[in-house]
Design a protein around this motif. Structure first.
Motif, PDB file in Angstrom:
ATOM      1  N   MET A 313      -0.763   3.834   1.781  1.00 37.83           N
ATOM      2  CA  MET A 313       0.113   4.290   0.698  1.00 37.83           C
ATOM      3  C   MET A 313       0.465   3.164  -0.274  1.00 37.83           C
ATOM      4  O   MET A 313       0.805   3.415  -1.435  1.00 37.83           O
ATOM      5  CB  MET A 313       1.397   4.878   1.283  1.00 37.83           C
ATOM      6  CG  MET A 313       1.230   6.246   1.925  1.00 37.83           C
ATOM      7  SD  MET A 313       0.979   7.561   0.715  1.00 37.83           S
ATOM      8  CE  MET A 313       2.624   7.673  -0.007  1.00 37.83           C
ATOM      9  N   VAL A 314       0.392   1.925   0.192  1.00 32.08           N
ATOM     10  CA  VAL A 314       0.736   0.778  -0.655  1.00 32.08           C
ATOM     11  C   VAL A 314      -0.456   0.335  -1.501  1.00 32.08           C
ATOM     12  O   VAL A 314      -0.320  -0.478  -2.409  1.00 32.08           O
ATOM     13  CB  VAL A 314       1.267  -0.381   0.218  1.00 32.08           C
ATOM     14  CG1 VAL A 314       1.754  -1.540  -0.626  1.00 32.08           C
ATOM     15  CG2 VAL A 314       2.412   0.094   1.106  1.00 32.08           C
ATOM     16  N   ALA A 315      -1.631   0.890  -1.204  1.00 34.64           N
ATOM     17  CA  ALA A 315      -2.854   0.449  -1.879  1.00 34.64           C
ATOM     18  C   ALA A 315      -2.793   0.538  -3.402  1.00 34.64           C
ATOM     19  O   ALA A 315      -3.330  -0.338  -4.092  1.00 34.64           O
ATOM     20  CB  ALA A 315      -4.047   1.240  -1.350  1.00 34.64           C
ATOM     21  N   PRO A 316      -2.167   1.564  -4.010  1.00 35.44           N
ATOM     22  CA  PRO A 316      -2.132   1.605  -5.483  1.00 35.44           C
ATOM     23  C   PRO A 316      -1.506   0.379  -6.124  1.00 35.44           C
ATOM     24  O   PRO A 316      -1.862   0.018  -7.250  1.00 35.44           O
ATOM     25  CB  PRO A 316      -1.304   2.864  -5.776  1.00 35.44           C
ATOM     26  CG  PRO A 316      -1.516   3.742  -4.591  1.00 35.44           C
ATOM     27  CD  PRO A 316      -1.612   2.804  -3.422  1.00 35.44           C
ATOM     28  N   LEU A 317      -0.580  -0.273  -5.433  1.00 35.09           N
ATOM     29  CA  LEU A 317       0.009  -1.495  -5.971  1.00 35.09           C
ATOM     30  C   LEU A 317      -1.073  -2.555  -6.163  1.00 35.09           C
ATOM     31  O   LEU A 317      -1.144  -3.219  -7.202  1.00 35.09           O
ATOM     32  CB  LEU A 317       1.110  -1.994  -5.041  1.00 35.09           C
ATOM     33  CG  LEU A 317       2.036  -3.096  -5.575  1.00 35.09           C
ATOM     34  CD1 LEU A 317       3.401  -3.008  -4.880  1.00 35.09           C
ATOM     35  CD2 LEU A 317       1.453  -4.487  -5.352  1.00 35.09           C
ATOM     36  N   GLY A 318      -1.919  -2.717  -5.150  1.00 33.80           N
ATOM     37  CA  GLY A 318      -3.007  -3.686  -5.266  1.00 33.80           C
ATOM     38  C   GLY A 318      -4.023  -3.310  -6.320  1.00 33.80           C
ATOM     39  O   GLY A 318      -4.532  -4.169  -7.044  1.00 33.80           O
ATOM     40  N   VAL A 319      -4.319  -2.016  -6.442  1.00 36.29           N
ATOM     41  CA  VAL A 319      -5.282  -1.562  -7.454  1.00 36.29           C
ATOM     42  C   VAL A 319      -4.766  -1.867  -8.857  1.00 36.29           C
ATOM     43  O   VAL A 319      -5.488  -2.394  -9.712  1.00 36.29           O
ATOM     44  CB  VAL A 319      -5.553  -0.050  -7.285  1.00 36.29           C
ATOM     45  CG1 VAL A 319      -6.432   0.465  -8.432  1.00 36.29           C
ATOM     46  CG2 VAL A 319      -6.222   0.231  -5.947  1.00 36.29           C
TER      47      VAL A 319
END
Length: 465
Positions: A313-319
């Motif tokens: 769920m935190v992946a969009p921050l990295g993207v």
């Protein structure tokens, strides 16, 4: 205004090779901070060991990584950056192989310490080599390149770890490092120029090492224990955090007396630009790290998500961060880092503000984290480039070490502060959505405080010979 010579603004082949080498070496060492986070249950079942012991597979790596950072400035001066870059990667590879061969949990934890010790010096040494080679006119672009691996960790780490556990033995979480880091070592041998003249008389500040490395390790340990669910009033957390803070404070007093012979020269903080950007990063990275500790806890306790899903769920921050990082590097070389930092911080704070609103489902939450990532990618390359803007070449190794120590300390501060506030808001009741929402307001306040040192950054680039 005098135009900077083209040779100093364009990426020459030597600098491109150096960027490739640093990115190849850094990506796996950073990825290993998150790749094992999804393997806690698997390792517990494999070794018939309680989860409190298995957590040391994660914590031990982070502790060793933190403890080795203060050494990086001295080893660069004493042995040369190319030599120590290769040695650090070889330590990481050796630790990875041994982790994959581990026959019990004790062996795995010990080998993770070796792996983390090598990994801790990789990023500071890589940043030092890049800062020396790039010069002020190309600093933003090279720092944006080296920032990308850090952005990939929260995106790829849990995902890669989950894929390996789903199709292969857990041992491949460590074996996967070997071919990739071997390529990085070969690239360093072939592509990097020989080390400059080394200072064979450089003495290691043993007292400083005895104060700073354990102090940083204790601080990281205390916050890691708190992040794993241990009560903040537990003696392990309170004693570790207080001991770490006391040791670091004693180191500062020692370093002020010892001057440039100290392990890390804290007198660099007398430089307005260096002090302002490090104060900004301390507060900002602290807030973001605290948020990264709160979000998975929120997803798991309130929404009932699995650890793997909460990590994804935190992946969009990295993207989002990767997108703007690739754009910001070139802008940081054309415009003042202050301008880019002050453009990115409000974007991040807007995302923090959105988190304080009642939850409306996964899609809006993913969009909020993506926006935070966009702001983060604007801030970090500009801030990393601004770190070296007014320093002499001879000050770069110590400055890199000081910055990495500050980032680690800031991260520990942020995690501890927000978890303290979370528990204080909880009282004797169970964690619920309103408790997290209230704590996000505090994250917003601490993050907003980073605007103050950001405003103190020079409006125009300041360089020293």
């Amino acid at each position: 205004m005098t135009q900077t010579p083209t040779a100093s603004t364009e990426f020459d082949p030597a600098l491109r090779k150096l960027v490739i080498v640093v990115v190849l070496g850094a990506i796996m060492t950073i990825l290993d901070t998150t790749i094992t986070s999804v393997a806690v249950n698997t390792l517990g079942a494999q070794f018939h060991t309680p989860l409190t012991t298995i957590q040391w597979v994660l914590t031990g790596y982070t502790l060793a990584l933190s403890a080795s950072i203060p050494l990086s400035g001295w080893v660069i001066v004493r042995f040369g950056p190319k030599t120590m870059w290769i040695v650090s990667l070889l330590l990481f590879i050796t630790g990875s192989v041994l982790c994959g061969l581990a026959w019990n949990i004790t062996a795995l934890i010990l080998f993770r310490l070796l792996q983390g010790f090598g990994a801790g010096m990789v990023m500071p040494i890589g940043q030092t080599m890049l800062a020396r080679a790039a010069g002020p006119a190309r600093m933003g672009r090279v720092m944006s390149a080296v920032a990308v691996p850090a952005m990939l960790a929260p995106v790829l780490g849990p995902t890669v770890g989950g894929l390996i556990l789903g199709h292969l033995s857990w041992r491949w979480m460590f074996y996967i490092n070997v071919p990739l880091c071997a390529i990085a070592v070969l690239a360093a041998i072939v592509l990097l120029p020989p080390d400059p003249v080394r200072d064979h008389d450089a003495e290691l500040d043993l007292l400083g090492l005895a104060l700073l490395s354990p102090g940083l390790g204790a601080l990281v340990y205390g916050t890691a224990q708190a992040g794993s669910g241990t009560s903040l009033t537990d003696v392990r957390v309170a004693a570790a955090v207080l001991t770490g803070a006391a040791l670091i404070g004693c180191y500062v007093l020692h370093a002020l007396r010892k001057g440039d012979a100290a392990l890390v020269d804290v007198r660099l903080l007398r430089d307005r630009n260096f002090a302002a950007v490090n104060a900004m990063m301390f507060l900002y990275i602290g807030t973001l790290s605290g948020l990264m500790a709160l979000l998975p806890l929120n997803f798991q306790t309130v929404d009932g998500d699995t650890p793997l899903r909460s990590g994804a769920m935190v992946a969009p921050l990295g993207v989002g961060a990767i997108i703007t990082t690739l754009l910001t590097g070139r802008l940081a070389d054309k415009y003042s880092p202050r301008l880019l930092i002050l453009a990115g911080l409000p974007v991040v704070l807007l995302g923090f503000l959105a988190l304080t609103r009642p939850s409306t489902g996964d899609i809006p939450l993913l969009a909020i984290l993506f926006v935070i990532g966009l702001g983060h990618g604007m801030i970090m390359p500009a801030a990393m480039g601004a770190t070296y803007q007014s320093l002499r070449r001879t000050e770069i190794p110590s400055a890199t070490t000081a910055t990495n120590v500050g980032i680690r300390a800031g991260s520990s501060f942020g995690v501890a502060a927000l978890l303290v506030l979370l528990q204080r808001n909880t009282g004797h009741s169970a964690l619920d959505a309103s408790t997290f929402t209230h704590t996000y307001w505090w994250a917003l306040a601490i993050g907003a405080a980073a605007l103050v040192p950001a405003l103190l950054l020079p409006r125009r680039p300041v360089t020293r010979s």
